[in-house]
Design an enzyme around this catalytic site. Structure first.
Site, PDB file in Angstrom:
ATOM      1  N   GLU A 198      60.044  43.003  48.928  1.00  0.00           N
ATOM      2  CA  GLU A 198      60.941  43.651  47.620  1.00  0.00           C
ATOM      3  C   GLU A 198      62.303  43.551  47.869  1.00  0.00           C
ATOM      4  O   GLU A 198      63.048  44.556  47.665  1.00  0.00           O
ATOM      5  CB  GLU A 198      60.320  45.258  47.701  1.00  0.00           C
ATOM      6  CG  GLU A 198      60.721  45.941  46.183  1.00  0.00           C
ATOM      7  CD  GLU A 198      60.095  47.234  46.186  1.00  0.00           C
ATOM      8  OE1 GLU A 198      58.825  47.421  46.264  1.00  0.00           O
ATOM      9  OE2 GLU A 198      60.800  48.337  45.777  1.00  0.00           O
ATOM     10  N   HIS A 232      57.732  54.534  38.579  1.00  0.00           N
ATOM     11  CA  HIS A 232      57.472  55.127  39.790  1.00  0.00           C
ATOM     12  C   HIS A 232      58.841  56.211  40.059  1.00  0.00           C
ATOM     13  O   HIS A 232      58.532  57.222  40.838  1.00  0.00           O
ATOM     14  CB  HIS A 232      57.450  54.433  40.924  1.00  0.00           C
ATOM     15  CG  HIS A 232      55.682  53.807  40.856  1.00  0.00           C
ATOM     16  ND1 HIS A 232      55.306  53.301  39.722  1.00  0.00           N
ATOM     17  CD2 HIS A 232      54.770  53.686  41.688  1.00  0.00           C
ATOM     18  CE1 HIS A 232      54.102  52.736  40.117  1.00  0.00           C
ATOM     19  NE2 HIS A 232      53.775  53.113  41.420  1.00  0.00           N
ATOM     20  N   ARG A 274      59.558  42.161  43.345  1.00  0.00           N
ATOM     21  CA  ARG A 274      58.613  43.140  43.513  1.00  0.00           C
ATOM     22  C   ARG A 274      58.811  44.556  42.931  1.00  0.00           C
ATOM     23  O   ARG A 274      58.106  45.506  42.542  1.00  0.00           O
ATOM     24  CB  ARG A 274      58.243  43.206  44.781  1.00  0.00           C
ATOM     25  CG  ARG A 274      57.163  44.107  45.304  1.00  0.00           C
ATOM     26  CD  ARG A 274      56.304  44.002  46.790  1.00  0.00           C
ATOM     27  NE  ARG A 274      55.409  44.985  46.925  1.00  0.00           N
ATOM     28  CZ  ARG A 274      54.411  44.587  47.825  1.00  0.00           C
ATOM     29  NH1 ARG A 274      54.764  43.786  48.593  1.00  0.00           N
ATOM     30  NH2 ARG A 274      53.524  45.735  47.974  1.00  0.00           N
ATOM     31  N   LYS A 326      51.838  47.133  51.423  1.00  0.00           N
ATOM     32  CA  LYS A 326      52.737  48.608  51.639  1.00  0.00           C
ATOM     33  C   LYS A 326      52.058  49.758  52.257  1.00  0.00           C
ATOM     34  O   LYS A 326      50.904  49.867  51.676  1.00  0.00           O
ATOM     35  CB  LYS A 326      53.241  49.043  50.296  1.00  0.00           C
ATOM     36  CG  LYS A 326      54.631  48.345  49.821  1.00  0.00           C
ATOM     37  CD  LYS A 326      55.063  49.038  48.564  1.00  0.00           C
ATOM     38  CE  LYS A 326      56.297  48.197  48.139  1.00  0.00           C
ATOM     39  NZ  LYS A 326      56.932  48.871  46.961  1.00  0.00           N
ATOM     40  N   ARG A 335      51.512  47.872  68.483  1.00  0.00           N
ATOM     41  CA  ARG A 335      52.360  47.045  67.672  1.00  0.00           C
ATOM     42  C   ARG A 335      51.543  46.107  66.769  1.00  0.00           C
ATOM     43  O   ARG A 335      52.198  45.106  66.237  1.00  0.00           O
ATOM     44  CB  ARG A 335      53.274  46.260  68.688  1.00  0.00           C
ATOM     45  CG  ARG A 335      54.186  47.062  69.681  1.00  0.00           C
ATOM     46  CD  ARG A 335      55.330  46.410  70.311  1.00  0.00           C
ATOM     47  NE  ARG A 335      56.006  47.133  71.244  1.00  0.00           N
ATOM     48  CZ  ARG A 335      55.596  47.301  72.610  1.00  0.00           C
ATOM     49  NH1 ARG A 335      54.631  46.358  73.018  1.00  0.00           N
ATOM     50  NH2 ARG A 335      56.357  47.723  73.355  1.00  0.00           N
ATOM     51  N   LYS A 339      49.333  41.271  40.591  1.00  0.00           N
ATOM     52  CA  LYS A 339      50.194  41.569  41.592  1.00  0.00           C
ATOM     53  C   LYS A 339      50.222  40.788  42.686  1.00  0.00           C
ATOM     54  O   LYS A 339      51.420  40.576  43.322  1.00  0.00           O
ATOM     55  CB  LYS A 339      49.489  42.964  42.264  1.00  0.00           C
ATOM     56  CG  LYS A 339      50.090  43.464  43.595  1.00  0.00           C
ATOM     57  CD  LYS A 339      50.136  45.035  43.947  1.00  0.00           C
ATOM     58  CE  LYS A 339      50.995  45.476  45.004  1.00  0.00           C
ATOM     59  NZ  LYS A 339      50.632  46.943  45.133  1.00  0.00           N
ATOM     60  N   ASN A 357      57.358  48.929  40.549  1.00  0.00           N
ATOM     61  CA  ASN A 357      57.861  50.466  40.679  1.00  0.00           C
ATOM     62  C   ASN A 357      57.907  50.863  39.151  1.00  0.00           C
ATOM     63  O   ASN A 357      58.646  52.319  39.118  1.00  0.00           O
ATOM     64  CB  ASN A 357      58.831  50.638  41.688  1.00  0.00           C
ATOM     65  CG  ASN A 357      58.609  50.300  42.922  1.00  0.00           C
ATOM     66  OD1 ASN A 357      57.232  50.490  43.384  1.00  0.00           O
ATOM     67  ND2 ASN A 357      59.356  49.861  43.592  1.00  0.00           N
ATOM     68  N   HIS A 370      48.756  60.693  41.710  1.00  0.00           N
ATOM     69  CA  HIS A 370      49.714  59.738  41.820  1.00  0.00           C
ATOM     70  C   HIS A 370      49.745  58.936  40.190  1.00  0.00           C
ATOM     71  O   HIS A 370      50.809  58.634  39.671  1.00  0.00           O
ATOM     72  CB  HIS A 370      49.539  58.719  42.893  1.00  0.00           C
ATOM     73  CG  HIS A 370      50.468  57.555  42.654  1.00  0.00           C
ATOM     74  ND1 HIS A 370      51.872  57.579  43.238  1.00  0.00           N
ATOM     75  CD2 HIS A 370      50.268  56.069  42.858  1.00  0.00           C
ATOM     76  CE1 HIS A 370      52.353  56.602  43.167  1.00  0.00           C
ATOM     77  NE2 HIS A 370      51.368  55.642  42.658  1.00  0.00           N
ATOM     78  N   GLU A 377      48.046  52.380  36.535  1.00  0.00           N
ATOM     79  CA  GLU A 377      48.684  51.365  37.380  1.00  0.00           C
ATOM     80  C   GLU A 377      47.996  49.996  36.723  1.00  0.00           C
ATOM     81  O   GLU A 377      48.935  49.082  37.030  1.00  0.00           O
ATOM     82  CB  GLU A 377      48.066  51.223  38.909  1.00  0.00           C
ATOM     83  CG  GLU A 377      48.298  52.727  39.533  1.00  0.00           C
ATOM     84  CD  GLU A 377      50.036  52.586  40.186  1.00  0.00           C
ATOM     85  OE1 GLU A 377      50.764  51.481  39.473  1.00  0.00           O
ATOM     86  OE2 GLU A 377      50.398  53.295  40.963  1.00  0.00           O
TER      87      GLU A 377
END
Ligand code: NAD
Ligand code: GLY
Length: 378
Positions: A254, A265, A258, A160, A138, A244, A262, A282, A202
């Protein structure tokens, strides 16, 4: 979208000394991003990490032979045992099955709740290892040790973590913050040119969504970045991390601003899924996706054509594709319908409201279809 914190001023004159950018979050989730040279072999870099008996360095078949031994030698001053797990390389291994290899090793070597994971690699290793750290017992501590430009300016920062599902990119994951991020700029010298370009996508993204002064600086310094000039890389990595950090510190999960990260994306993820993961990198898909999202912003009347052409020129100069692959309109729409920003089945896009400002909007299906057809035919 409204920011409630001021963006730190862009100051592009840097020397080569160690730089620090902070992610400010509630409840002990804040952490530093360190940016500099020769950081991984310096014991001071790791001195403030949680104490533990065991550390597991997760890397891959390309990065481990280059950097794992130096990192492990330094970590051994601090941890009684340091294990190395070498994963297969590539986006198509960013799967639940690959993540299970981390759990297998952790259990086989007697890991406990204090065991610290180190993600030594690009965004794929970082995303899988971070998700494994979020799940194992956990939640165990983990450290991002990004080795690609893309990972240093984006994926290692902000918590993320995810693996892909055959039906969608990054569909299974968690928000889980690292203890720290350590960007050793020296590692970028071994990065292949195509991967460098993917990282530039990016970096370029931060200009149209937040900082036109940075976009102008990138236009002026792109050739130096393509030559891996250490000074230029230091400026670009630091400014990207600052932007960022500014976004993530305002909206960790998000719920609002945030989402602007994207930009490009929604189209980009459709390209990646539609072509098959790993076919386009990517960053390449995001580069082309930004051109498409900018075309959409223009079709919505938000920016003028000269702005679209300005962005397209920079993206092409960075060595990225600007013509969309012909997946077929239905395939684009189908893949985009799985986008995480979609609400009640309706696709949403990050668009440029004005140069340096972005928001999330819906767009008529006919308009989106026209943009796709236009970008495929370019
Ligand atoms: P990657 O991790 O596949 O690395 C690219 C390639 O470069 C790989 O072959 C890798 O082994 C190799 N490599 C890594 N470091 C190297 C070095 N120093 N020298 C030589 N080769 C090296 O890809 P990436 O572009 O780093 O990351 C892409 C992934 O990041 C995607 O899965 C994407 O979804 C994810 N991502 C996540 C976030 C986030 O916020 N978590 C943000 C952006 C992207
Ligand atoms: N790369 C998008 C984000 O971190 O939110």
């Amino acid at each position: 979208m409204t920011a409630h914190l001021p963006l730190p001023v862009f100051s592009p004159t840097l020397d080569k000394t160690l730089q620090r950018v902070d992610i400010d979050l509630p409840q002990e989730r804040s952490y530093p991003i360190w940016i500099g040279q020769d950081l991984w072999s310096n014991p001071n870099t790791w001195a403030s990490l949680p104490k533990a008996r065991l550390a597991l360095v997760v890397s891959n078949t390309v990065v481990a032979p280059l950097y794992a031994q130096a990192l492990i030698a330094t970590l051994k001053r601090q941890y009684e045992r340091v294990e190395l797990l070498v994963l297969p390389d590539g986006e198509h291994f960013k799967t639940w099955e690959t993540m299970n290899l981390i759990f297998d090793r952790l259990l086989a070597c007697g890991a406990d709740r204090k065991t610290v994971l180190f993600a030594l690699g690009g965004g794929v290793v970082g995303d899988i290892t971070g998700f494994a750290a979020a799940c194992f017992m956990r939640g165990v501590p983990f450290v991002q040790v990004p080795t690609t430009l893309l990972a240093q300016v984006d994926s290692s920062v902000g918590g993320k973590t995810a693996v892909n599902h055959p039906l969608g990119k990054n569909m299974v994951g968690a928000f889980y913050q690292p203890e720290q991020v350590v960007c050793d700029l020296g590692a970028l010298q071994t990065l292949p040119a195509r991967e460098l370009s993917a990282g530039l996508a990016e970096i370029i993204k931060y200009g149209p969504i937040a900082d036109m002064a940075f976009l102008s600086w990138l236009e002026d310094h792109l050739d130096l970045l393509l030559q891996k000039d250490p000074q230029a890389l230091a400026v670009a990595v630091k400014r990207s991390c600052e932007i960022k950090a500014w976004v993530v510190s305002q909206d960790e999960k998000e719920g609002g601003i945030r989402a602007i990260l994207n930009f490009g994306h929604t189209f980009g993820h459709a390209i990646e899924s539609g072509l098959g993961f790993g076919e386009w990198l990517h960053g390449e898909a995001v580069g082309c996706g930004m051109v498409m999202a900018c075309e959409l912003s223009c079709a919505l009347g938000l920016v003028d054509r000269s702005f679209v052409e300005r962005l397209r020129t920079l993206i092409a100069r960075a060595g990225l594709p600007t013509r969309a692959p012909d997946l077929g309109l239905e395939a684009y729409l189908e893949h985009m319908s799985h986008d995480k920003k979609a609400l009640a089945g309706e696709i949403q896009f990050v668009v440029i409201d004005a140069p340096g400002q972005a928001s999330v909007r819906r767009a008529p299906k006919e308009m989106v279809s026209k943009v796709i057809a236009h970008c495929v035919a370019l």
